[in-house]
Design a protein around this motif. Sequence first.
Motif, PDB file in Angstrom:
ATOM      1  N   SER A 326       0.845  -1.188   0.000  1.00 24.62           N
ATOM      2  CA  SER A 326       0.000   0.000   0.000  1.00 24.62           C
ATOM      3  C   SER A 326       0.882   1.239   0.000  1.00 24.62           C
ATOM      4  O   SER A 326       1.646   1.453   0.947  1.00 24.62           O
ATOM      5  CB  SER A 326      -0.917   0.001   1.233  1.00 24.62           C
ATOM      6  N   PHE A 327       0.777   2.055  -1.053  1.00 22.64           N
ATOM      7  CA  PHE A 327       1.651   3.223  -1.177  1.00 22.64           C
ATOM      8  C   PHE A 327       1.153   4.123  -2.308  1.00 22.64           C
ATOM      9  O   PHE A 327       0.322   3.731  -3.124  1.00 22.64           O
ATOM     10  CB  PHE A 327       3.107   2.782  -1.447  1.00 22.64           C
ATOM     11  N   SER A 328       1.641   5.337  -2.321  1.00 19.87           N
ATOM     12  CA  SER A 328       1.437   6.289  -3.429  1.00 19.87           C
ATOM     13  C   SER A 328      -0.025   6.592  -3.724  1.00 19.87           C
ATOM     14  O   SER A 328      -0.401   6.777  -4.886  1.00 19.87           O
ATOM     15  CB  SER A 328       2.130   5.787  -4.706  1.00 19.87           C
ATOM     16  N   GLY A 329      -0.854   6.651  -2.697  1.00 22.19           N
ATOM     17  CA  GLY A 329      -2.245   7.004  -2.934  1.00 22.19           C
ATOM     18  C   GLY A 329      -3.096   5.893  -3.498  1.00 22.19           C
ATOM     19  O   GLY A 329      -4.224   6.127  -3.955  1.00 22.19           O
ATOM     20  N   MET A 330      -2.601   4.670  -3.476  1.00 21.04           N
ATOM     21  CA  MET A 330      -3.382   3.503  -3.885  1.00 21.04           C
ATOM     22  C   MET A 330      -4.666   3.461  -3.055  1.00 21.04           C
ATOM     23  O   MET A 330      -4.647   3.714  -1.857  1.00 21.04           O
ATOM     24  CB  MET A 330      -2.536   2.249  -3.599  1.00 21.04           C
ATOM     25  N   SER A 331      -5.800   3.163  -3.661  1.00 14.54           N
ATOM     26  CA  SER A 331      -7.034   3.061  -2.892  1.00 14.54           C
ATOM     27  C   SER A 331      -6.928   1.916  -1.894  1.00 14.54           C
ATOM     28  O   SER A 331      -6.179   0.950  -2.100  1.00 14.54           O
ATOM     29  CB  SER A 331      -8.234   2.835  -3.810  1.00 14.54           C
ATOM     30  N   HIS A 332      -7.686   2.024  -0.819  1.00 15.55           N
ATOM     31  CA  HIS A 332      -7.658   0.965   0.188  1.00 15.55           C
ATOM     32  C   HIS A 332      -8.091  -0.370  -0.417  1.00 15.55           C
ATOM     33  O   HIS A 332      -7.511  -1.413  -0.106  1.00 15.55           O
ATOM     34  CB  HIS A 332      -8.569   1.330   1.360  1.00 15.55           C
ATOM     35  N   GLU A 333      -9.067  -0.330  -1.292  1.00 17.62           N
ATOM     36  CA  GLU A 333      -9.568  -1.563  -1.924  1.00 17.62           C
ATOM     37  C   GLU A 333      -8.481  -2.202  -2.790  1.00 17.62           C
ATOM     38  O   GLU A 333      -8.280  -3.426  -2.763  1.00 17.62           O
ATOM     39  CB  GLU A 333     -10.808  -1.262  -2.754  1.00 17.62           C
ATOM     40  N   MET A 334      -7.766  -1.377  -3.551  1.00 16.44           N
ATOM     41  CA  MET A 334      -6.694  -1.908  -4.387  1.00 16.44           C
ATOM     42  C   MET A 334      -5.561  -2.470  -3.537  1.00 16.44           C
ATOM     43  O   MET A 334      -5.024  -3.552  -3.829  1.00 16.44           O
ATOM     44  CB  MET A 334      -6.156  -0.823  -5.322  1.00 16.44           C
ATOM     45  N   ALA A 335      -5.196  -1.745  -2.486  1.00 15.96           N
ATOM     46  CA  ALA A 335      -4.111  -2.197  -1.619  1.00 15.96           C
ATOM     47  C   ALA A 335      -4.458  -3.530  -0.945  1.00 15.96           C
ATOM     48  O   ALA A 335      -3.624  -4.440  -0.872  1.00 15.96           O
ATOM     49  CB  ALA A 335      -3.798  -1.133  -0.566  1.00 15.96           C
ATOM     50  N   GLU A 336      -5.689  -3.649  -0.474  1.00 14.21           N
ATOM     51  CA  GLU A 336      -6.093  -4.897   0.175  1.00 14.21           C
ATOM     52  C   GLU A 336      -6.110  -6.053  -0.811  1.00 14.21           C
ATOM     53  O   GLU A 336      -5.659  -7.170  -0.486  1.00 14.21           O
ATOM     54  CB  GLU A 336      -7.463  -4.736   0.823  1.00 14.21           C
ATOM     55  N   ALA A 337      -6.611  -5.816  -2.019  1.00 11.54           N
ATOM     56  CA  ALA A 337      -6.611  -6.877  -3.038  1.00 11.54           C
ATOM     57  C   ALA A 337      -5.186  -7.286  -3.384  1.00 11.54           C
ATOM     58  O   ALA A 337      -4.886  -8.488  -3.555  1.00 11.54           O
ATOM     59  CB  ALA A 337      -7.356  -6.398  -4.283  1.00 11.54           C
ATOM     60  N   ASN A 338      -4.295  -6.325  -3.479  1.00 13.49           N
ATOM     61  CA  ASN A 338      -2.878  -6.563  -3.750  1.00 13.49           C
ATOM     62  C   ASN A 338      -2.275  -7.436  -2.651  1.00 13.49           C
ATOM     63  O   ASN A 338      -1.597  -8.445  -2.917  1.00 13.49           O
ATOM     64  CB  ASN A 338      -2.185  -5.195  -3.813  1.00 13.49           C
ATOM     65  N   MET A 339      -2.545  -7.070  -1.415  1.00  9.74           N
ATOM     66  CA  MET A 339      -2.020  -7.801  -0.256  1.00  9.74           C
ATOM     67  C   MET A 339      -2.583  -9.221  -0.190  1.00  9.74           C
ATOM     68  O   MET A 339      -1.846 -10.193   0.049  1.00  9.74           O
ATOM     69  CB  MET A 339      -2.387  -7.023   1.008  1.00  9.74           C
ATOM     70  N   ARG A 340      -3.882  -9.356  -0.399  1.00 14.34           N
ATOM     71  CA  ARG A 340      -4.524 -10.671  -0.303  1.00 14.34           C
ATOM     72  C   ARG A 340      -4.033 -11.619  -1.398  1.00 14.34           C
ATOM     73  O   ARG A 340      -3.790 -12.812  -1.134  1.00 14.34           O
ATOM     74  CB  ARG A 340      -6.042 -10.525  -0.375  1.00 14.34           C
ATOM     75  N   LEU A 341      -3.883 -11.128  -2.614  1.00 13.04           N
ATOM     76  CA  LEU A 341      -3.426 -11.993  -3.703  1.00 13.04           C
ATOM     77  C   LEU A 341      -1.994 -12.441  -3.462  1.00 13.04           C
ATOM     78  O   LEU A 341      -1.653 -13.619  -3.652  1.00 13.04           O
ATOM     79  CB  LEU A 341      -3.549 -11.271  -5.045  1.00 13.04           C
ATOM     80  N   PHE A 342      -1.146 -11.516  -3.026  1.00  9.26           N
ATOM     81  CA  PHE A 342       0.230 -11.887  -2.706  1.00  9.26           C
ATOM     82  C   PHE A 342       0.246 -12.941  -1.605  1.00  9.26           C
ATOM     83  O   PHE A 342       0.984 -13.937  -1.680  1.00  9.26           O
ATOM     84  CB  PHE A 342       1.016 -10.650  -2.271  1.00  9.26           C
ATOM     85  N   ALA A 343      -0.578 -12.742  -0.574  1.00  8.55           N
ATOM     86  CA  ALA A 343      -0.595 -13.670   0.565  1.00  8.55           C
ATOM     87  C   ALA A 343      -1.094 -15.050   0.177  1.00  8.55           C
ATOM     88  O   ALA A 343      -0.600 -16.069   0.684  1.00  8.55           O
ATOM     89  CB  ALA A 343      -1.455 -13.093   1.687  1.00  8.55           C
ATOM     90  N   SER A 344      -2.060 -15.109  -0.717  1.00  6.67           N
ATOM     91  CA  SER A 344      -2.672 -16.402  -1.033  1.00  6.67           C
ATOM     92  C   SER A 344      -1.912 -17.175  -2.103  1.00  6.67           C
ATOM     93  O   SER A 344      -1.884 -18.408  -2.074  1.00  6.67           O
ATOM     94  CB  SER A 344      -4.127 -16.196  -1.478  1.00  6.67           C
TER      95      SER A 344
END
Length: 368
Positions: A326-344
Amino acid sequence: MRVGYTTIFQGGGDAADDQRVYTDELALCDLAEPLGFEMLWGVEHHFTSYTMCPDPVQFLSYMAGRTKNILLGSGAVILPWHDPVRVAEQVTMLDLMSGGRFIFGMGRGLGRIEFEGLRIPMEESRERFVESAEIVLRALETGVLEADGKYYQIPRRDLRPAPVRSFRDRLYAAAVSPESVRIMADVGAGILINPQKDWEEVSEDMRTYRKQFQELKGVAAPAPMVTGWVCCDKDPVKAKDMAQEYIGAYYESVMSHYELGGRHFANTQGYEYYRKLASYIQNKGSSKVVDNFIELQIYGTPDQCHERIMDIRSKVGNDGFNAVCSFSGMSHEMAEANMRLFASEVMPRLKEVPPVDFAELEAAGAQA
């Protein structure tokens, strides 16, 4: 390989938005342990929206009360900006409150705006770091605070509450420049790598570090940890577009906060690497540096992200990877999706990677 999550609390231009940034970032931090991340890291910066976490120990103390097992890392506490007595006390308290979950990461600082605001001469950072590190690390191992140095004179006092666990195997330091890498070997710290230059150069720095560590400490150096900015999406085109927009914008903020093209590095002792980088930016322009930074990071499909991390490991031998999602003004929804996909889809494969064989790594480096 151990896998962690790093939060940076990056804000925008409007200070009125800082509460939302904290609300969103803390919500992502609450997800780290349930998603399977083994470490949670915070950083220290001051005075700009680049990273709005002036006290990582306070942040990690808060997270210690909200988590059960996840390790808590400072990436890093900048020692020249602090009284070493207070650092030793705060580190000990956090470690006791968290049941021994704290990983102590330290650094010496780079931002002129921060040194000036905290009223510490930037040219003293190297000497202050070494002197402070010796005081803090000795106190954490012995429970005694005492110093009679150039910058710090401390009468003998007990550290209470007393530390009960050694930090020798959970001590790291942030280092980018060759100068810092040598210093970290001297104090016996593992390396936190925040990628800002070609991985081949980092590989050479790590070879030098391992050699110096062995000579100075008589034991093998610990494997480093790498922090990477992640843009993960099942659509490779979308992932690349994310990287161009968000990782690119992040490095623009790095150059602004640190004044990486600034001429002040020419006259600042201890920052020789950044003197060369500033000259490069002045001559070549910032766009090439931004493009290079993007290519050092982790973007693409889950398979591509995994391949990039494994390629980095083949060069520097890291046994840990910390994802910034999560960085550079990324929306919370985008950041969470990014984090979840990486984690899974990326993290489980990384956790299966065995410890690095440094003899094999050195042989590969010699052949290259």
